[in-house]
Design an enzyme around this catalytic site. Structure first.
Site, PDB file in Angstrom:
ATOM      1  CB  CYS A 153       0.302  -6.938  13.824  1.00 57.29           C
ATOM      2  SG  CYS A 153       1.415  -5.548  13.559  1.00 57.29           S
TER       3      CYS A 153
ATOM      4  NE  ARG B 154      -0.058  -8.665   1.972  1.00 59.17           N
ATOM      5  CZ  ARG B 154      -0.820  -8.095   2.906  1.00 59.17           C
ATOM      6  NH1 ARG B 154      -1.962  -8.621   3.246  1.00 59.17           N
ATOM      7  NH2 ARG B 154      -0.417  -7.006   3.530  1.00 59.17           N
TER       8      ARG B 154
ATOM      9  CG  ASP C 106      -7.755  -7.103   6.597  1.00 62.98           C
ATOM     10  OD1 ASP C 106      -6.910  -6.811   7.453  1.00 62.98           O
ATOM     11  OD2 ASP C 106      -7.915  -6.446   5.560  1.00 62.98           O
TER      12      ASP C 106
ATOM     13  NE  ARG D 298      -2.413  -1.288   3.536  1.00 66.26           N
ATOM     14  CZ  ARG D 298      -1.866  -0.532   4.476  1.00 66.26           C
ATOM     15  NH1 ARG D 298      -1.865   0.784   4.347  1.00 66.26           N
ATOM     16  NH2 ARG D 298      -1.332  -1.063   5.544  1.00 66.26           N
TER      17      ARG D 298
ATOM     18  CB  SER E   9      -1.098  -3.962   7.801  1.00 63.28           C
ATOM     19  OG  SER E   9      -2.148  -3.055   7.575  1.00 63.28           O
TER      20      SER E   9
ATOM     21  CG  HIS F 261      -7.442  -2.946   9.836  1.00 65.73           C
ATOM     22  ND1 HIS F 261      -6.131  -2.549  10.003  1.00 65.73           N
ATOM     23  CD2 HIS F 261      -7.404  -3.935   8.907  1.00 65.73           C
ATOM     24  CE1 HIS F 261      -5.345  -3.262   9.230  1.00 65.73           C
ATOM     25  NE2 HIS F 261      -6.088  -4.112   8.555  1.00 65.73           N
TER      26      HIS F 261
ATOM     27  CE1 TYR G  96       0.281  -5.768  -1.691  1.00 66.00           C
ATOM     28  CE2 TYR G  96      -0.925  -3.842  -0.923  1.00 66.00           C
ATOM     29  CZ  TYR G  96      -0.345  -5.076  -0.675  1.00 66.00           C
ATOM     30  OH  TYR G  96      -0.421  -5.612   0.586  1.00 66.00           O
TER      31      TYR G  96
ATOM     32  CE  LYS H 154      -6.402  -3.514   4.220  1.00 65.89           C
ATOM     33  NZ  LYS H 154      -6.686  -4.025   5.564  1.00 65.89           N
TER      34      LYS H 154
HETATM   35  C1  OXD Z   1      -3.354  -4.588   5.066  1.00 69.48           C
HETATM   36  C2  OXD Z   1      -4.001  -5.744   4.405  1.00 69.48           C
HETATM   37  O1  OXD Z   1      -2.408  -3.996   4.507  1.00 69.48           O
HETATM   38  O2  OXD Z   1      -4.925  -6.317   4.991  1.00 69.48           O
HETATM   39  O3  OXD Z   1      -3.798  -4.232   6.163  1.00 69.48           O
HETATM   40  O4  OXD Z   1      -3.635  -6.086   3.260  1.00 69.48           O
HETATM   41 MN    MN Z   2      -5.470  -5.321   6.823  1.00 66.76          MN
END
Ligand code: OXD
Ligand code: MN
Length: 586
Positions: free
Chosen positions: A267, A383, A294, A82, A265, A243, A214, A223
C-alpha cells in the site's frame, strides 16, 4: 514406538556457543543434509552462492551492462506470496494467540513440522545463517540464526539483514550472558502447497517454516522474527515491534522530524519512505531521508520519547508500479546488485514490470513468450531484494545504535470511499483507536482475493504474534506520566471519485500532507478544531495545494452518517478479532 535408526549427525562445530552447535547438530540429524555451511557473510561467499545458483538455473543473470550484479529468480508458480491461512502462532494457551491468529498446540505443531523436516535436506546443503536485526552495535537490535536448505534464502538474507561473522560474535557474546537467540528452521521441502506451514513458537523464540521459498514465508528474520516473535517480546519487555516505515522529514528550517507510518502490505510504504518532494518543495529545502520501509522497533527512551530502529538492512519491495514517476529513488536503488523475483524481461534481458514504462516485455514472469492473454507480464507481487545502502535517500541515521526519535505516527489504508486525505487523533488513546480501526483493501502480497476491504489494525493483522486485545492494551499502556508520545494521524491516498479515478495525485505530492503533519507537531499548522467524531481535520487552506490541478473538497471532509456506519463496521470487525474480550461468566 520403535526408534528409527539414524545415520550419525554431521559434526557441526561452527560456533564456540554449545547451545548453537547442539541445535545445528540436532537439526542436521533430523534433516540429513549432505553438507553444512556456516555463513560468514563475506563478499566471496555471496559471489560463490550467486555463481552456484546461476550454474543450477536458480538465478538467471540479467543484462549486466544495464543492471550489473543483478539476477532474476523465477519462483515455483504456486509460491508467490505469503500464505496467511498456513501461518500459525503456537502458544501453550490458545487464548494467547488470539482470534487474530491461526493456532496449534506446540506439541502438535512440532510433531507435524518434524515429520515434514525428517530427511528433507538429503542431497542438499544445510546453511547456518547467524543474523542481527538492527544495527550490529545497537542495544535495541536482536539476533537470530536461520537454518535453511535454500541458497536463494541465504543470498536474500544477506541483503536484508546484518548476516555473518559479526552477528555470530554478538550471538556468542550474548549467549555467554545467558541471552537466547531466535532459532528459525526453514526448508523449501518440495514447494508443495499441500505440505507448507509457517509455525511460530513465541514462548520458545523459535520458528519452523516448510515448503515455501517466498520472502515473507522463508526469510525468517523479516515477518516471522522481526514482527511475530518480536511483537511478543516487545510486549513482555515494554516496546513496540510494528509494520511501519520510518522516514526523516527535513524542513526548510533544517530540522529533521522522524515519522513512522503503518500501511498494509503493498500500500505504498516503500514509496512514502523514499519520497522525492516536487521541485518547488525541494527548492524551499524539504527533503525526505529513508530509515526503513517495512518494519520499525520503537522503545521508550529515558527522555520519554519513542526511539526507533529499522531492524532490516535491505528492501524486499513490490516491483509492479515502481517507476521514475512513482518512486525514482527505488528505481535508482535497484539498478545494480539486486535480486529480482518473478519480474518479466525485455528482449535485451532487462527486468520489466507493469507500470515501469511503455516497453513491451519479451518473456513473462514464468519465462513464457509474453502474451497479454496470459495476464500481467510480471507477477503482481513480483519483488526486488536490495541493500538499503544503495538508496540515494538512505538516512545517515539508519545505523544509529540509539535509533531516531519519533515525532509522529501515521496509520493508513487503501480506502476508495469515506476516509479523508488526512486527520489527526485527539490524543494517544484516540490514536490507538484510529490504528485499531484501520481498514484496507487486500493486495497481492498475500494469497487470496485482491481488493476486498478487511480490518487490518495497525497493518498488523497478518503479523501480530499475540492476542489483538492484549496488543491494543499494550499500545494504551505507553501513555504514562513522563511519556512524550508522538502525535497520531491517519491518511488515505486511495480515495476515488464517482468516476472511479483517484482524488489525490499521491507519490511526491504526499509531501503536502507530511508538511501539515510536522506543522501540527511543531504547533504551527491549523486544524479545524474538531466538532465532529472523526478527529482533527486540516483547517481550510492549511494544506498547501498550490500548483496542483483542482482537488475535490470532498477529500478533506467526512460524511457524519457514513462515519457512523464505519464505526459499526469497526466494532463488528474488532469483535470478530476478539476485542473487547467477552466478560467471563459468573
Ligand atoms: C509484506 C512484505 O508482505 O513486506 O508485508 O513483504
Ligand atoms: Mn510488509
Amino acid at each position: 514406538m520403535n526408534a528409527v535408526p539414524r545415520p550419525q549427525a554431521i559434526p557441526a562445530h561452527g560456533s564456540r556457543l554449545a547451545a548453537l552447535n547442539d541445535w545445528v547438530a540436532e537439526v542436521a540429524a533430523l534433516t540429513q543434509p549432505d553438507r553444512i555451511h556456516w555463513c560468514d557473510g563475506s563478499d566471496d561467499e555471496y559471489a560463490d552462492l550467486l555463481a552456484q545458483m546461476v550454474a543450477d538455473g536458480t538465478l538467471l543473470p540479467l543484462n549486466q551492462d544495464t543492471h550489473p550484479g543483478s539476477y532474476l529468480h523465477r519462483s515455483h508458480p504456486d509460491d508467490v506470496a505469503r500464505v496467511e491461512h498456513l501461518t500459525f502462532v503456537c502458544t501453550r494457551e490458545r487464548d494467547d494467540a488470539g482470534p487474530n491468529n491461526h493456532w496449534m498446540a506446540p506439541r502438535e505443531a512440532h510433531a507435524k513440522m518434524d515429520a515434514l523436516f525428517d530427511g528433507c535436506m538429503r542431497g542438499r546443503t544445510l546453511y547456518v545463517i547467524p543474523y542481527c536485526m538492527g544495527p550490529i552495535d545497537s542495544p535495541l537490535a536482536r539476533c537470530g540464526v536461520e537454518i535453511t536448505d535454500s541458497p536463494y534464502v541465504v543470498a536474500n538474507m544477506r541483503l536484508m539483514t546484518r548476516m555473518g561473522e559479526a552477528a555470530l560474535a554478538r550471538i556468542e557474546r550474548e549467549g555467554d550472558q545467558g541471552k537466547p537467540f531466535v532459532r528459525g528452521l526453514h526448508s523449501i521441502g518440495e514447494l508443495d502447497p499441500d505440505r507448507r506451514f509457517i509455525m511460530h513458537f513465541p514462548e520458545e523464540l523459535s520458528i519452523k517454516s516448510y515448503g515455501s521459498g517466498y520472502g515473507g514465508n522463508a526469510l525468517l528474520g523479516k515477518k516471522c522474527h522481526a514482527l511475530r516473535l518480536a511483537s511478543w517480546q516487545a510486549r513482555e519487555e515494554g516496546w513496540l515491534a510494528e509494520h511501519m516505515l520510518i522516514l526523516g522529514l527535513e524542513t526548510p528550517a533544517g530540522e529533521t522530524h522522524y515519522i513512522a507510518a503503518a500501511f498494509p502490505s503493498a500500500c505504498g510504504k516503500t514509496n512514502l519512505a523514499m519520497l522525492i518532494p516536487p521541485e518547488a518543495y525541494r527548492e524551499k529545502g524539504w527533503k525526505v531521508w529513508t530509515v526503513g520501509d517495512d518494519i520499525c522497533w520503537m522503545h521508550p527512551g529515558k527522555d520519554g520519547r519513542l526511539w526507533a530502529i529499522n531492524p532490516e538492512a535491505g528492501y524486499f519491495g513490490v516491483a509492479p508500479g515502481t517507476s521514475a514517476a512513482t518512486n525514482p529513488n527505488a528505481l535508482a536503488t535497484i539498478q545494480h546488485d539486486t535480486i529480482y523475483t518473478n519480474v518479466a524481461v525485455t528482449d535485451d534481458n532487462q527486468p520489466w514490470w507493469e507500470g515501469l514504462d511503455d516497453r513491451v516485455p519479451a518473456l513473462d514472469w514464468q519465462g513464457r513468450p509474453y502474451d497479454a492473454a496470459n495476464g500481467p507480464a510480471a507477477h503482481p507481487n513480483a519483488r526486488f531484494t536490495v541493500s538499503a545502502r544503495q538508496c540515494p535517500s538512505w538516512s545517515p541515521r539508519a545505523e544509529d545504535p540509539q535509533g531516531v526519535p519519533i515525532s509522529a505516527i501515521v496509520f493508513g489504508g487503501r480506502r476508495a470511499t469515506l476516509m479523508p486525505l488526512v486527520f489527526e487523533a485527539r490524543d494517544w488513546a484516540h490514536g490507538v483507536q484510529v490504528g485499531a480501526s484501520m481498514g484496507s483493501e487486500t493486495t497481492a502480497a498475500a494469497t487470496g482475493q485482491v481488493g476486498v476491504m478487511r480490518r487490518d489494525p495497525m497493518a498488523m493483522k497478518p503479523f501480530c504474534g499475540y492476542h489483538f486485545g492484549d496488543y491494543f492494551a499494550h499500545w494504551l499502556s505507553f501513555d504514562k506520566p513522563g511519556a512524550k508520545l508522538p502525535k497520531v494521524f491517519h491518511v488515505n491516498w486511495f480515495r476515488k471519485g464517482d468516476d472511479g479515478k483517484f482524488l489525490w495525485p499521491g507519490f511526491g505530492e504526499n509531501i503536502r500532507v507530511l508538511e501539515w503533519i510536522v506543522g501540527r507537531v511543531e504547533g504551527r499548522a491549523h486544524g479545524d478544531g474538531g466538532g465532529h467524531s472523526v478527529g482533527i481535520l486540516p483547517a481550510e487552506g492549511a494544506i498547501d495545494l498550490a500548483g496542483l490541478p483542482p482537488v475535490s473538497p470532498a477529500l478533506f471532509r467526512v460524511d457524519e452518517q457514513e462515519w457512523q456506519a464505519e464505526k459499526d463496521s469497526v466494532a463488528d470487525g474488532l469483535r470478530a478479532m476478539g476485542y473487547p474480550q467477552e466478560p467471563e461468566d459468573g
